[in-house]
Design an enzyme around this catalytic site. Structure first.
Site, PDB file in Angstrom:
ATOM      1  N   LEU A 103      58.763 -12.899  11.098  1.00 21.74           N
ATOM      2  CA  LEU A 103      59.518 -12.899  12.346  1.00 21.74           C
ATOM      3  C   LEU A 103      60.626 -11.861  12.332  1.00 21.74           C
ATOM      4  O   LEU A 103      61.059 -11.398  11.268  1.00 21.74           O
ATOM      5  CB  LEU A 103      60.117 -14.291  12.584  1.00 21.74           C
ATOM      6  CG  LEU A 103      59.130 -15.440  12.838  1.00 21.74           C
ATOM      7  CD1 LEU A 103      59.875 -16.763  12.821  1.00 21.74           C
ATOM      8  CD2 LEU A 103      58.381 -15.244  14.147  1.00 21.74           C
ATOM      9  N   GLY A 130      64.172 -10.664  12.103  1.00 18.56           N
ATOM     10  CA  GLY A 130      65.303 -11.263  11.415  1.00 18.56           C
ATOM     11  C   GLY A 130      64.931 -11.935  10.108  1.00 18.56           C
ATOM     12  O   GLY A 130      65.797 -12.543   9.450  1.00 18.56           O
ATOM     13  N   GLY A 190      64.072 -10.435   7.427  1.00 16.49           N
ATOM     14  CA  GLY A 190      64.520  -9.623   6.295  1.00 16.49           C
ATOM     15  C   GLY A 190      63.468  -8.665   5.764  1.00 16.49           C
ATOM     16  O   GLY A 190      63.603  -8.141   4.649  1.00 16.49           O
ATOM     17  N   LYS A 191      62.453  -8.387   6.548  1.00 17.72           N
ATOM     18  CA  LYS A 191      61.364  -7.492   6.114  1.00 17.72           C
ATOM     19  C   LYS A 191      61.892  -6.130   5.691  1.00 17.72           C
ATOM     20  O   LYS A 191      61.640  -5.664   4.572  1.00 17.72           O
ATOM     21  CB  LYS A 191      60.330  -7.316   7.249  1.00 17.72           C
ATOM     22  CG  LYS A 191      59.643  -8.580   7.697  1.00 17.72           C
ATOM     23  CD  LYS A 191      58.644  -8.313   8.801  1.00 17.72           C
ATOM     24  CE  LYS A 191      59.275  -7.714  10.049  1.00 17.72           C
ATOM     25  NZ  LYS A 191      60.278  -8.587  10.692  1.00 17.72           N
ATOM     26  N   SER A 192      62.607  -5.484   6.585  1.00 21.40           N
ATOM     27  CA  SER A 192      63.100  -4.128   6.303  1.00 21.40           C
ATOM     28  C   SER A 192      64.155  -4.136   5.209  1.00 21.40           C
ATOM     29  O   SER A 192      64.192  -3.234   4.365  1.00 21.40           O
ATOM     30  CB  SER A 192      63.659  -3.487   7.575  1.00 21.40           C
ATOM     31  OG  SER A 192      62.629  -3.277   8.525  1.00 21.40           O
ATOM     32  N   THR A 193      65.012  -5.150   5.214  1.00 26.09           N
ATOM     33  CA  THR A 193      66.060  -5.225   4.191  1.00 26.09           C
ATOM     34  C   THR A 193      65.451  -5.296   2.796  1.00 26.09           C
ATOM     35  O   THR A 193      65.854  -4.565   1.872  1.00 26.09           O
ATOM     36  CB  THR A 193      66.958  -6.452   4.433  1.00 26.09           C
ATOM     37  OG1 THR A 193      67.559  -6.351   5.723  1.00 26.09           O
ATOM     38  CG2 THR A 193      68.038  -6.539   3.368  1.00 26.09           C
ATOM     39  N   ARG A 215      58.434   3.552  16.073  1.00 27.70           N
ATOM     40  CA  ARG A 215      58.449   3.546  17.540  1.00 27.70           C
ATOM     41  C   ARG A 215      59.351   4.646  18.117  1.00 27.70           C
ATOM     42  O   ARG A 215      59.338   4.886  19.314  1.00 27.70           O
ATOM     43  CB  ARG A 215      58.882   2.173  18.063  1.00 27.70           C
ATOM     44  CG  ARG A 215      57.765   1.125  17.992  1.00 27.70           C
ATOM     45  CD  ARG A 215      58.195  -0.184  18.631  1.00 27.70           C
ATOM     46  NE  ARG A 215      57.121  -1.175  18.645  1.00 27.70           N
ATOM     47  CZ  ARG A 215      56.206  -1.275  19.610  1.00 27.70           C
ATOM     48  NH1 ARG A 215      56.244  -0.438  20.625  1.00 27.70           N
ATOM     49  NH2 ARG A 215      55.269  -2.199  19.558  1.00 27.70           N
ATOM     50  N   ILE A 248      56.550  -6.562  12.252  1.00 24.47           N
ATOM     51  CA  ILE A 248      56.345  -7.977  12.573  1.00 24.47           C
ATOM     52  C   ILE A 248      54.854  -8.290  12.525  1.00 24.47           C
ATOM     53  O   ILE A 248      54.440  -9.289  11.956  1.00 24.47           O
ATOM     54  CB  ILE A 248      56.920  -8.322  13.962  1.00 24.47           C
ATOM     55  CG1 ILE A 248      58.444  -8.207  13.948  1.00 24.47           C
ATOM     56  CG2 ILE A 248      56.512  -9.731  14.379  1.00 24.47           C
ATOM     57  CD1 ILE A 248      59.097  -8.419  15.309  1.00 24.47           C
ATOM     58  N   SER A 249      54.053  -7.413  13.113  1.00 28.13           N
ATOM     59  CA  SER A 249      52.580  -7.555  13.142  1.00 28.13           C
ATOM     60  C   SER A 249      52.177  -9.018  13.317  1.00 28.13           C
ATOM     61  O   SER A 249      51.651  -9.641  12.389  1.00 28.13           O
ATOM     62  CB  SER A 249      51.950  -6.947  11.883  1.00 28.13           C
ATOM     63  OG  SER A 249      52.634  -7.305  10.705  1.00 28.13           O
TER      64      SER A 249
END
Length: 315
Positions: free
Chosen positions: A142, A144, A146-149, A174, A214-215
Site C-alpha cells: 500500500l 505509505g 515504506g516500499k521506497s524507504t 511517472r 504499489i502494483s
C-alpha cells in the site's frame, strides 16, 4: 594526380619513397607501389608546382575525381575517392533496399521480420565481471507501507558493498517513461508492464534492480514475473503493513484526501489491493510479540540476508 602533397613526397629519396609507397599500395590509382617508388617522377597536377622529369609508362586505374590543387594533407588528397569507390556499392544497396521497402519500422505489431539479436557478451560474462547475479526485487504494498524507504536503504547498503544496484521508484518513473499514464485499471496495467520490461533488461545486464511500485493487481505482478529470463530473476517483496499504520504515516496526504472523497480510485480505499499469495519475502511492520515498529534498516537487513543466502551477491 593526387595533389601537391604527393608531389612533395616524390621529391624524397628513393628509400623514403619506397617506404611511403608501400603503405599506399592498397589505394586505387597505384598499380605497383614498388614500381612507382623507383620510377622517375611524373608531372603532378598542381596550381603551384610543376615537375619537368619525364614520366614512366605505368598503367593505372582511371581516376574519377579531378585533381585538387589545394589538398590540405596526404589523406585529404588520397583517402576520399578510393573509399567512396570501394564502398559505394554498400551505400547504393542500402538506398535501393530502403526505397523498395514498405515496412513501417515504428509499427511492428505482429510483423514476422522482427528478430531477437543475441549479443556477443553473455549475461554470465557480465555477471562474472560484476561479481553478482542480476535480479529484480519487486517491492509491492500500500501507499505509505515504506516500499521506497526500504528500497533506498537497501540500495545504500548494497552500494557500500560495491554492488551494482538501482532503484526504480513508481513516482520517479511517472515523471518520464510513464508520464502519459493515469490511474485507471488499464493505465495501471500498462504502468506495470513497461517497468517490468525495463527491469528485465536491467536484470539481464547483471544489475540488482529494486522496483518500488504499489502494483495493486496480482495478475500484473505475475505477468512481470513471467517475462523474466530466469525463474530466480524475480523476487517479490511484500510490504505487509496494515492500512491503519499506512494512514497514520500518510506522507502525501493521499489517504486523507481519499477519505474525504476528493481523490477517487485510491488503492486500499475505493480501489482494491490484491495481496501476493507466495511472495519470496514478506516484511512485517512489527517484530514478533512486540508493539515496536521495525526500522527501515532492519527491514533492509532482512532482504540483504535473503540475497546473500540465495547467492545473488556473488557470481
Amino acid at each position: 594526380m593526387y595533389g601537391v602533397d604527393v608531389a612533395r613526397m616524390f621529391m624524397l629519396g628513393t628509400t623514403s619513397r619506397r617506404t611511403t609507397m608501400a603503405a599506399l599500395g592498397g589505394f586505387q590509382g597505384f598499380a605497383s607501389a614498388a614500381a612507382l617508388a623507383d620510377a622517375p617522377l611524373a608531372p603532378v597536377c598542381s596550381s603551384s608546382a610543376t615537375l619537368s622529369a619525364p614520366a614512366p609508362v605505368v598503367e593505372r586505374a582511371p581516376a574519377p575525381q579531378q585533381c585538387r590543387s589545394n589538398a590540405p594533407s596526404l589523406w585529404g588528397g588520397l583517402g576520399r575517392a578510393p573509399f567512396v569507390e570501394r564502398y559505394s556499392f554498400a551505400f547504393t544497396h542500402v538506398r535501393e533496399s530502403s526505397s523498395s521497402s514498405t515496412v513501417d519500422a515504428y509499427k511492428v505489431g505482429e510483423s514476422t521480420n522482427i528478430k531477437w539479436h543475441e549479443g556477443s557478451v553473455s549475461r554470465e560474462a557480465r555477471e562474472q565481471s560484476m561479481g553478482q547475479k542480476g535480479c529484480v526485487l519487486w517491492f509491492t504494498g500500500l501507499s505509505g507501507s515504506g516500499k521506497s524507504t526500504v528500497a533506498y536503504t537497501l540500495e545504500h547498503a548494497l552500494h557500500g558493498m560495491g554492488k551494482k544496484v538501482y532503484v526504480m521508484d513508481g513516482d520517479n518513473i511517472r515523471h518520464g517513461l510513464n508520464s502519459n499514464l493515469g490511474f485507471s485499471a488499464a493505465d495501471r496495467e500498462e504502468n506495470i508492464r513497461r517497468i517490468g520490461e525495463v527491469a528485465k533488461l536491467f536484470a539481464d545486464m547483471g544489475v540488482i534492480t529494486l522496483v518500488s511500485f504499489i502494483s495493486p493487481y496480482r495478475n500484473d505482478r505475475d505477468l512481470a514475473r513471467s517475462r523474466m529470463a530466469r525463474e530466480t530473476d524475480f523476487v517479490e517483496v511484500f510490504m505487509k503493513i496494515p492500512i491503519e499504520i499506512c494512514e497514520t504515516r500518510d506522507p502525501k496526504g493521499l489517504y486523507k484526501a481519499a477519505r474525504a472523497g476528493k481523490l477517487k480510485g485510491f488503492t486500499g480505499i475505493d480501489d482494491p489491493y490484491e495481496e501476493p499469495l507466495n511472495a519470496e519475502i514478506v516484511v512485517e511492520a512489527k517484530k514478533e510479540a512486540s508493539d515496536e515498529l521495525e526500522a527501515p534498516e532492519a527491514m533492509a537487513s532482512t532482504i540483504l540476508d535473503y540475497l546473500s543466502t540465495k547467492g545473488y551477491l556473488s557470481a
